[in-house]
Write an enzyme that holds these catalytic residues in place. Structure first.
Site, PDB file in Angstrom:
ATOM      1  N   HIS A  24      46.604  -2.007  59.046  1.00  0.00           N
ATOM      2  CA  HIS A  24      45.896  -2.638  57.929  1.00  0.00           C
ATOM      3  C   HIS A  24      45.043  -3.840  58.365  1.00  0.00           C
ATOM      4  O   HIS A  24      44.739  -4.717  57.561  1.00  0.00           O
ATOM      5  CB  HIS A  24      46.865  -3.117  56.839  1.00  0.00           C
ATOM      6  CG  HIS A  24      47.640  -2.001  56.186  1.00  0.00           C
ATOM      7  ND1 HIS A  24      47.694  -0.723  56.667  1.00  0.00           N
ATOM      8  CD2 HIS A  24      48.416  -2.003  55.073  1.00  0.00           C
ATOM      9  CE1 HIS A  24      48.454   0.015  55.894  1.00  0.00           C
ATOM     10  NE2 HIS A  24      48.910  -0.731  54.900  1.00  0.00           N
ATOM     11  N   GLU A  82      47.585   1.294  47.334  1.00  0.00           N
ATOM     12  CA  GLU A  82      46.987   0.911  48.616  1.00  0.00           C
ATOM     13  C   GLU A  82      46.561   2.183  49.371  1.00  0.00           C
ATOM     14  O   GLU A  82      47.247   3.207  49.307  1.00  0.00           O
ATOM     15  CB  GLU A  82      47.981   0.061  49.433  1.00  0.00           C
ATOM     16  CG  GLU A  82      47.261  -0.746  50.480  1.00  0.00           C
ATOM     17  CD  GLU A  82      48.121  -1.831  51.148  1.00  0.00           C
ATOM     18  OE1 GLU A  82      49.302  -1.983  50.806  1.00  0.00           O
ATOM     19  OE2 GLU A  82      47.547  -2.514  52.026  1.00  0.00           O
ATOM     20  N   ASP A  84      46.753   3.439  52.226  1.00  0.00           N
ATOM     21  CA  ASP A  84      47.620   4.221  53.121  1.00  0.00           C
ATOM     22  C   ASP A  84      48.501   5.194  52.339  1.00  0.00           C
ATOM     23  O   ASP A  84      49.085   6.107  52.922  1.00  0.00           O
ATOM     24  CB  ASP A  84      48.473   3.318  54.041  1.00  0.00           C
ATOM     25  CG  ASP A  84      49.249   2.243  53.311  1.00  0.00           C
ATOM     26  OD1 ASP A  84      48.828   1.828  52.217  1.00  0.00           O
ATOM     27  OD2 ASP A  84      50.288   1.814  53.847  1.00  0.00           O
ATOM     28  N   HIS A 147      55.012  -4.592  47.192  1.00  0.00           N
ATOM     29  CA  HIS A 147      54.375  -5.858  47.467  1.00  0.00           C
ATOM     30  C   HIS A 147      53.034  -6.044  46.770  1.00  0.00           C
ATOM     31  O   HIS A 147      52.323  -7.036  47.050  1.00  0.00           O
ATOM     32  CB  HIS A 147      54.192  -5.988  48.995  1.00  0.00           C
ATOM     33  CG  HIS A 147      53.180  -5.010  49.560  1.00  0.00           C
ATOM     34  ND1 HIS A 147      52.154  -5.430  50.359  1.00  0.00           N
ATOM     35  CD2 HIS A 147      52.989  -3.675  49.404  1.00  0.00           C
ATOM     36  CE1 HIS A 147      51.405  -4.401  50.726  1.00  0.00           C
ATOM     37  NE2 HIS A 147      51.901  -3.330  50.165  1.00  0.00           N
ATOM     38  N   TYR A 194      58.492  -5.356  59.797  1.00  0.00           N
ATOM     39  CA  TYR A 194      57.772  -4.958  58.588  1.00  0.00           C
ATOM     40  C   TYR A 194      57.996  -6.000  57.485  1.00  0.00           C
ATOM     41  O   TYR A 194      57.062  -6.440  56.810  1.00  0.00           O
ATOM     42  CB  TYR A 194      58.258  -3.576  58.133  1.00  0.00           C
ATOM     43  CG  TYR A 194      57.406  -2.969  57.050  1.00  0.00           C
ATOM     44  CD1 TYR A 194      56.348  -2.123  57.357  1.00  0.00           C
ATOM     45  CD2 TYR A 194      57.645  -3.251  55.697  1.00  0.00           C
ATOM     46  CE1 TYR A 194      55.561  -1.574  56.365  1.00  0.00           C
ATOM     47  CE2 TYR A 194      56.864  -2.710  54.706  1.00  0.00           C
ATOM     48  CZ  TYR A 194      55.820  -1.865  55.043  1.00  0.00           C
ATOM     49  OH  TYR A 194      55.030  -1.333  54.051  1.00  0.00           O
ATOM     50  N   HIS A 227      57.033   4.504  54.798  1.00  0.00           N
ATOM     51  CA  HIS A 227      56.743   4.307  56.231  1.00  0.00           C
ATOM     52  C   HIS A 227      58.059   4.395  56.996  1.00  0.00           C
ATOM     53  O   HIS A 227      59.062   3.785  56.604  1.00  0.00           O
ATOM     54  CB  HIS A 227      56.160   2.916  56.509  1.00  0.00           C
ATOM     55  CG  HIS A 227      54.844   2.648  55.840  1.00  0.00           C
ATOM     56  ND1 HIS A 227      53.656   3.208  56.259  1.00  0.00           N
ATOM     57  CD2 HIS A 227      54.529   1.868  54.782  1.00  0.00           C
ATOM     58  CE1 HIS A 227      52.675   2.776  55.480  1.00  0.00           C
ATOM     59  NE2 HIS A 227      53.176   1.978  54.574  1.00  0.00           N
TER      60      HIS A 227
HETATM   61 FE   LIG Z   1      51.242  -1.357  50.564  1.00  0.00          FE
HETATM   62 FE   LIG Z   2      52.128   1.071  52.951  1.00  0.00          FE
END
Ligand SMILES: [Fe+2]
Ligand SMILES: [Fe+2]
Ligand SMILES: Cc1cc2nc3c(=O)[nH]c(=O)nc-3n(C[C@H](O)[C@H](O)[C@H](O)COP(=O)(O)O)c2cc1C
Length: 403
Positions: A24, A82, A84, A147, A194, A227
């Site tokens: 990112h 987002e 991803d 988040h 992370y 993830h």
């Molecule tokens: Fe995210």
């Molecule tokens: Fe993500």
């Protein structure tokens, strides 16, 4: 990677991004990452999340392997906008024409701003809503600011699976899919990295969310982040306990000395301060920002009880590498830290004052003496001051962690 059937009719259809190193644009992911997404075959076949746009072909291939060439997707759940995770949403909508695109109330706003659609069949699901897809039910729980404002978790009670999106994720590209199949210390390190670089500022939200999940008494037998590795069986408790521990930000007996230097005087100060810390039994990390990515520094800072920041004075300020580091660190809002500053200078010598201001702005606890500053090259006396500063911080760490 081929799709993996996690439970009857529920598949992982994600992508392994083996060579991702710049995550990112702000975080280094030295071991790559995965974009996990999931397909539930039922009366209303449901896709939960998509993957990064560049992996569209691989995603379509995975979907075809599970659904067959003319298979259909009836519902798409968007747990987070987002790119991803929603990067292939438009292509999935254009290709499969789902009856419902399901998102949180904040997700609807974010979806409009991302895709500027006019006629998508969006269904908004605030916390507590549920949708039956046949044999399975989808229950939705908003996880605002964990988040992003739009983030949500989807729970399937019949399968006891929770799809948590970014929460509980780790950047780690592996051929294995489950946490119980990989090296545990590496997994913990990936989880901490992370958390430190993405989730940390939202630690109060993590605590609140975990408390309300516990209150709901969800029976979770598989916890699937978007993830990294998935958690099953006893590992569900392992993952939620880890997050509780991360969110508390309890400092460890560790100090990070993060600095930049032109001619190595500031670095010499760092080494002398480290000696004093070690004398007090503190585990030390010395990190020159030129050789350590700011996200790697942050992972160490996350666990440390003390953060000592160093820079020479440069054009009446600090070096840009440290300004970058401190901007990044401040944004992640680390709590419960002791701070100190050090640096070399030539004439005006603003460095330590400015570094100390950064520490104050981050609410770090400043010990006395709080800094060492030297004109050009350190002397024996400077080293002695550094050693004492190290010992002072070391004693403060012990007092803080009760050692
Ligand atoms: Fe995210
Ligand atoms: Fe993500
Ligand atoms: C391009 C440049 C700009 C500098 N600007 C300042 C300054 O504004 N004020 C100051 O006190 N020292 C300034 N210095 C002097 C350095 O702070 C001094 O050389 C210091 O000892 C370098 O520490 P280091 O060995 O950790 O890089 C500057 C040095 C350079 C090379």
């Amino acid at each position: 990677m081929k799709p993996v059937e996690l439970k009857k009719d529920i598949y992982w259809v994600g992508i392994v991004d083996w060579n991702k190193r710049n995550f990112h644009g702000y975080s280094r992911s030295p071991l790559g990452t995965t974009y996990n997404n999931f397909l539930i075959k039922d009366e209303k076949t449901t896709l939960i999340d998509t993957v990064e746009r560049e992996f569209l072909d691989e995603l379509l291939c995975n979907l075809t392997q599970v659904l067959g060439k003319d298979g259909k997707i009836d519902y798409v759940v968007v747990n987070h906008l987002e790119p991803d995770h929603a990067g292939c949403l438009k292509e999935i909508v254009d290709r499969y024409h789902p009856e419902k695109i399901i998102t949180s109330p904040m997700g609807e706003k974010s979806m409009k701003a991302h895709f500027h659609y006019t006629d998508w069949p969006v269904e908004v699901v605030p916390t507590g809503s549920e949708i039956s897809i046949g044999k399975h039910t989808l229950q939705f729980i908003e996880t605002r600011m964990l988040h992003w404002p739009d983030s949500m978790l989807t729970y399937v009670p019949e399968a006891k699976i929770a799809f948590s999106n970014d929460a509980f994720g780790q950047n780690w590209a592996t051929s294995e899919r489950f946490a119980d199949e990989v090296d545990r210390p590496t997994l913990e390190k990936r989880m901490a990295e992370y958390y430190a670089n993405i989730v940390l500022p939202y630690s109060p939200v993590v605590q609140k969310t975990l408390a309300s999940l516990a209150e709901m008494e969800l029976d979770i037998d598989m916890l699937c982040p978007d993830h990294g590795l998935l958690f099953r069986g006893e590992d569900v408790i392992f993952a939620t306990d880890k997050y509780m521990e991360f969110a508390r930000q309890e400092p460890k007996n560790k100090a990070v000395l993060v600095y930049d230097t032109m001619w190595h005087s500031t670095e010499k100060l760092a080494k002398a301060i480290a000696t004093g810390l070690v004398e007090e039994g503190v585990s030390v990390r010395l990190m020159d920002v030129k050789h350590n990515h700011h996200s790697e520094v942050m992972t160490e800072v996350f666990e440390a009880a003390a953060v000592l920041v160093g820079s020479p004075t440069h054009n009446n300020g600090i070096l840009p590498g440290m300004a970058n580091m401190l901007t990044y660190m401040k944004g992640l809002r680390p709590q419960n830290k002791i701070g100190a500053a050090f640096g070399s200078f030539g004439w005006s010598g603003e460095c330590v004052k400015q570094l100390t201001q950064w520490l104050k702005d981050m609410n770090f606890e400043i010990v006395d003496p709080a800094s060492v500053k030297v004109k050009h090259i350190p002397t024996h006396e400077t080293y002695s001051d550094c050693f004492e500063l190290g010992r002072t911080v070391g004693r403060a760490i012990k007092a803080k962690i009760g050692g």
